[in-house]
Design an enzyme around this catalytic site. Structure first.
Site, mmCIF file in Angstrom:
data_model
loop_
_atom_site.group_PDB
_atom_site.id
_atom_site.type_symbol
_atom_site.label_atom_id
_atom_site.label_comp_id
_atom_site.label_asym_id
_atom_site.label_seq_id
_atom_site.Cartn_x
_atom_site.Cartn_y
_atom_site.Cartn_z
ATOM 1 N N TYR A 104 41.289 10.212 40.557
ATOM 2 C CA TYR A 104 41.599 9.147 41.459
ATOM 3 C C TYR A 104 41.176 9.454 42.965
ATOM 4 O O TYR A 104 41.500 10.330 43.541
ATOM 5 C CB TYR A 104 43.269 8.964 41.433
ATOM 6 C CG TYR A 104 43.942 7.695 41.887
ATOM 7 C CD1 TYR A 104 43.519 6.512 41.556
ATOM 8 C CD2 TYR A 104 44.342 7.748 43.133
ATOM 9 C CE1 TYR A 104 44.064 5.264 42.117
ATOM 10 C CE2 TYR A 104 45.073 6.557 43.812
ATOM 11 C CZ TYR A 104 44.808 5.333 43.242
ATOM 12 O OH TYR A 104 45.138 4.299 43.792
ATOM 13 N N ASP A 135 55.714 7.171 47.731
ATOM 14 C CA ASP A 135 55.595 7.153 49.172
ATOM 15 C C ASP A 135 56.250 5.775 49.443
ATOM 16 O O ASP A 135 56.951 5.299 48.717
ATOM 17 C CB ASP A 135 54.243 6.922 49.547
ATOM 18 C CG ASP A 135 53.406 6.073 48.780
ATOM 19 O OD1 ASP A 135 54.076 5.006 48.081
ATOM 20 O OD2 ASP A 135 52.145 5.917 48.461
ATOM 21 N N ASP A 151 54.532 5.322 43.005
ATOM 22 C CA ASP A 151 53.932 6.210 43.640
ATOM 23 C C ASP A 151 55.127 6.659 44.726
ATOM 24 O O ASP A 151 55.791 5.901 45.156
ATOM 25 C CB ASP A 151 52.521 5.905 44.817
ATOM 26 C CG ASP A 151 51.456 5.718 43.705
ATOM 27 O OD1 ASP A 151 51.810 5.850 42.637
ATOM 28 O OD2 ASP A 151 50.376 5.241 44.285
ATOM 29 N N GLU A 202 52.477 2.302 39.149
ATOM 30 C CA GLU A 202 51.957 1.550 40.415
ATOM 31 C C GLU A 202 50.818 0.742 40.037
ATOM 32 O O GLU A 202 50.278 -0.095 40.532
ATOM 33 C CB GLU A 202 51.897 2.322 41.695
ATOM 34 C CG GLU A 202 51.504 1.442 42.768
ATOM 35 C CD GLU A 202 51.893 1.944 43.949
ATOM 36 O OE1 GLU A 202 53.132 2.553 44.000
ATOM 37 O OE2 GLU A 202 51.153 1.989 44.981
#
Length: 861
Positions: free
Chosen positions: A334, A117, A115, A12
């Site tokens: 991050y 999600d 990611d 991503e």
DNA sequence: GCAAGGTC
């Protein structure tokens, strides 16, 4: 190329691609730049040696919008609910689609490392759509694979490689649904509100009055607190303040009254006299317990933002920018994460060791490493990214001081605190009785400061109560009855607002700062930098929210979002299909929209209370064509005319607007104006400008109108036109549009000139010219253009025999051409213009007139 | 000129 089958991996974000490549290749990858960075290596996959390429997108590849024909603000926003939507590249400049196509070409397998999600699942399909058509998988192969990882660690990434699955279409569709709902609802309400209120109130300086399913509930929180504050009525209260003397300690103890306060002065006085009647307070009980102040769990984004706002005076938006930079520079991990628990296998010790020898906290770190290091406490692992930690040790000057340092310092200390022992202290509390009333005293002794050593601002104060025995009698030093009044709560702090948003599911860790920034930049709230960043709504913010509560409270309540989220969950879990949920929810919002439009007066009356209606401001200016009374010119931006009797607002283009000698428009009877754009002046009718009488006629546009406000077809323009513009006339005609025309500038002399209706070309007549007129009947025999009548000064005329009148074609007549100069005017080609006609003189192989005045004739074109 | 969500 190696000739091996190619496996393309897509993450991503670039940083993740680099990490994944590092894990999968054991650090033996080569990196090259081609759009986005690509990391390459060889590795076995599906039992064969393969050539791996790991690269990344930059978040969403595509974003959603309405097609061009629905972009106009003149359309009824209600139709947007049924309008189609289209996906287009989110950041065309980054050329992500092109990059994916190039890297995917001929590849055998695609592994999606987005990611884990819902948004990531949606991006999976964006990536598949770009890659699959150009790939060359083996017949019958499953060639699209979804990697599911819960941490960016070697173990988790390798496990993901062993358990590849398929991307989840249902979750991706839930995101598609959210995008469509947010777009349609947000844009429809925003356009309607903006158009309705804009121009109605003179001191309302808002270019857009937006509505959004996240920003509006965010504003609502701030406004509810404001209403609590303004509706607060202070209430008097009385409290007893008693101090006792401790002989054994040799000091005076300040007590707290068990009742805290009473709301009746007589009752307060009664208690005072009862207590004052006693000379001693009896120690009824003494308690001693060991307490702990627990170490903090790992740091997530929202907690970082709260700390930055409350403790460092740094706004959420700013804090995110600074954190982003610290991350890019490799100082912290991050910064966008919801997790407060470190994932299993997280290298806590290594992270801590990196802070060894730091001038500010190195000593404490040594102590931890020597044995007191503690397992982190609780928290939740959302499986997105680990909590935010320092990555390498840095000093104030290394991170660049200022805000960057304050943020880094906090992240580092917070991490160290999270692996430090709890703070332990002994709390000692005593209850005293005097005059039948109970009072308390307390104190505490710190046994081990633990984590508060690195976070001293959260330390437990070492304030021992000292020896005090049950049954002891302490002399009362003072008894006072103090009067006070209840005060309203303070304005919501930004940190509290972030907390409310998080608890109510408004926005995400990454978008919360954006929403707060949004309501601030739209002038619905101000954030006071002094006093802990309090969020204070403006009149506009309060009025809007009050209006929603009058018409349809749900529009402003957090429930809007959670209702939508519930619908989306149904899609994501496969309990309902995307199509019907979107249709159903859109129908609900369309009904809400119609209701809102129907009842907008209820919000309007609130606006009237806070803002001056336009009709009461502005100065009388020009005549209305319908009531023949003067309209008022409201000069606060956006500049506009308002007719009090017709209650009509007429928008005006930005720039100078003047009266035009009492002339009237032949079409509508409104008094004509002159519109000045840079050094060019055009005639303008305020009514026709807002209600174009011709197809393709002008529309009110924000900002500068780049050419004439009206097309040639309008009589006030036609009366002054002589010939097509040599600069933009013909070209545009070839493109099937009306080209520009040269028209006599309506302001007259002494500096006579022709100006183009479409571009910035100006044809200036020199000072030998006394007067110019245009008559429709004088037509050039050679080219069909109209011939203006030029009257020269008697003493400067170039005509033979001292003649002064000359009827000649601007395009063909050599004599007339000797009295002109062509120039490109100022103030053109800005602000978008209409139909892209303005100032398009470049790059067509002919020499355009320069920006400076220059002798040049029509023959040069 | 408009939403919210990724990320740079």
């Amino acid at each position: 190329m190696s000739g091996l089958p190619v496996v393309l991996c897509v993450a991503e974000k670039p940083s993740l691609a680099a990490s994944i490549a590092g894990f999968l290749s054991e650090g033996k990858h080569r990196s090259r730049r081609g759009g986005q960075e690509v990391h390459e290596f060889e590795r076995d996959f599906n039992g064969a040696r393969c050539h791996f390429k790991v690269t990344a997108v930059i978040g969403h590849v595509l974003s959603i919008d309405f097609p061009a024909k629905f972009q106009s603000w003149d359309l009824d926003p209600a139709i947007l609910f049924d309008a189609p939507v289209q996906k287009k590249e989110a950041t065309p400049k980054a050329r992500v689609v092109e990059h994916l196509e190039r890297e995917a070409k001929g590849a055998s397998h695609l592994i999606l490392w987005l990611d884990c999600d819902r948004e990531g699942e949606n991006i999976c399909f964006e990536v598949i759509d770009a890659c699959a058509p150009v790939m060359r998988p083996n017949r019958g192969d499953t060639f699209v694979h979804r990697a599911k990882f819960s941490a960016v660690s070697k173990e988790s990434i390798e496990r993901a490689m062993r358990t590849l699955g398929a991307p989840n279409r249902a979750e991706a569709l839930a995101v598609d649904a959210r995008q469509e709902l947010d777009l349609k609802v947000g844009v429809a309400f925003t356009r309607f509100q903006t158009r309705f209120f804009q121009g109605r109130y003179s001191h309302l300086d808002a270019s857009v009055i937006s509505y959004g399913p996240c920003q509006t509930p965010t504003l609502n929180f701030a406004v509810q607190r404001h209403l609590e504050i303004v509706s607060h009525t202070p209430e008097d209260f009385w409290s007893l303040h008693v101090e006792v003397r401790s002989t054994s300690l040799g000091k005076t103890l300040v007590t707290r009254w068990e009742r805290e306060r009473v709301f009746d002065g007589d009752v307060g006085e009664m208690f005072r006299s009862m207590v004052a009647g006693d000379r001693h307070a009896l120690v009824e009980s003494v308690e001693e317990t060991e307490e702990f102040k627990r170490r903090p769990p790992g740091l997530n984004t929202v907690d970082l933002l709260k700390a930055a706002s409350a403790g460092m005076g740094m706004g959420a938006h700013r804090a995110m920018q600074v954190a982003e930079r610290l991350y890019i520079q490799g100082f912290i991990s991050y910064p966008r994460t919801e997790s407060t628990a470190y994932p299993p296998g997280f290298d806590l010790k290594g992270t801590l060791k990196a802070q060894r020898g730091h001038p500010d906290w190195g000593e404490w770190v040594e102590e931890l490493l020597a044995g007191s290091m503690t397992k982190p406490r609780g928290g939740k692992d959302e499986g997105d990214h680990p909590p935010i930690t320092p990555v390498r040790s840095a000093t104030e000057s290394a991170v660049g001081g200022g805000e960057a340092w304050r943020l880094y310092d906090f992240v580092a200390r917070h991490f160290i605190a999270s692996v430090s022992p709890d703070c332990a202290y002994v709390s000692r509390r005593a209850t005293l009785v005097a005059g039948g009333e109970r009072f308390r005293v307390s104190g505490q002794t710190v046994i081990a400061p633990g984590w508060t050593t690195v976070m001293p601002h959260r330390a437990v104060e070492d304030d021992p109560l000292g020896e005090i025995e049950r049954g002891e009698s302490l002399p009362i030093a003072t008894v006072e009855l103090r009067q006070g009044a209840t005060s309203p709560p303070p304005y919501l702090s930004e940190a509290e607002l972030i907390g409310l948003m998080e608890r109510n599911g408004i926005g995400t860790d990454a978008s919360i700062p954006t929403h707060i920034n949004n309501i601030e930049s739209r002038k619905y709230v101000t954030i006071q930098s002094q006093g802990g960043r309090r969020v204070v709504p403006t009149d506009l913010g309060v009025t809007l929210v009050q209006g929603y509560h009058r018409i349809d409270p749900e529009l402003a309540l957090p429930a809007v979002r959670s209702h939508v989220e519930k619908q989306l969950d149904m899609i994501a879990t496969g309990k309902a299909d995307h199509e019907s949920i979107v249709r159903h929810t859109l129908a609900q919002f369309a009904a809400k929209f119609r209701n809102f439009v129907d009842q907008i007066e209820r919000m309007d009356t609130l606006f009237e209370a806070s803002f001056d209606p336009t009709c009461s401001s502005g100065k009388p200016f020009s005549k209305c064509g319908r009531c023949l009374r003067y309209m008022r010119l409201v000069s606060t931006r956006p500049q506009r005319l308002y007719c009090p009797t017709q209650e009509e607002v007429l928008e005006l283009p930005a720039g100078t607007v003047k009266l035009y000698n009492n002339r009237e428009c032949q079409l509508c009877g409104f008094e004509l104006l002159l519109y000045q754009n840079g050094d060019r002046t055009y005639p303008m009718c305020p009514w026709c400008f807002n209600h174009p009488p011709f197809v393709g006629g002008s529309r009110p546009t924000k900002g500068l109108v780049s050419g004439a406000p009206h097309p040639r077809a309008h009589p006030i323009v036609d009366a002054l036109v002589v010939c097509p513009c040599p600069e933009c006339g013909e070209d545009d005609k070839l493109k099937g549009r009306e080209g520009g025309w040269l028209m006599l500038e309506p302001v007259g002399g002494p500096r006579w000139k022709f100006v183009c209706t479409g571009c910035a070309l100006v044809v200036k007549l020199n000072d030998s010219v006394h007067r110019v007129t245009v008559d429709k009947l004088d037509v050039c025999g050679a080219c069909g253009a109209r011939c203006p009548t030029v009257i020269y000064h008697k003493d400067r005329t170039p005509l033979a025999g001292g003649e002064t009148a000359h009827v000649a074609c601007l395009a063909c007549d050599d004599l007339l051409n000797s009295s002109i100069e062509l120039a490109r005017g100022r103030g053109a080609a800005r602000g978008g213009g209409r139909g892209g006609r303005g100032g398009r003189g470049r790059g067509r192989g002919r020499k355009p007139p320069s920006d400076h005045d220059q002798k040049m004739s029509f023959k040069d074109f």
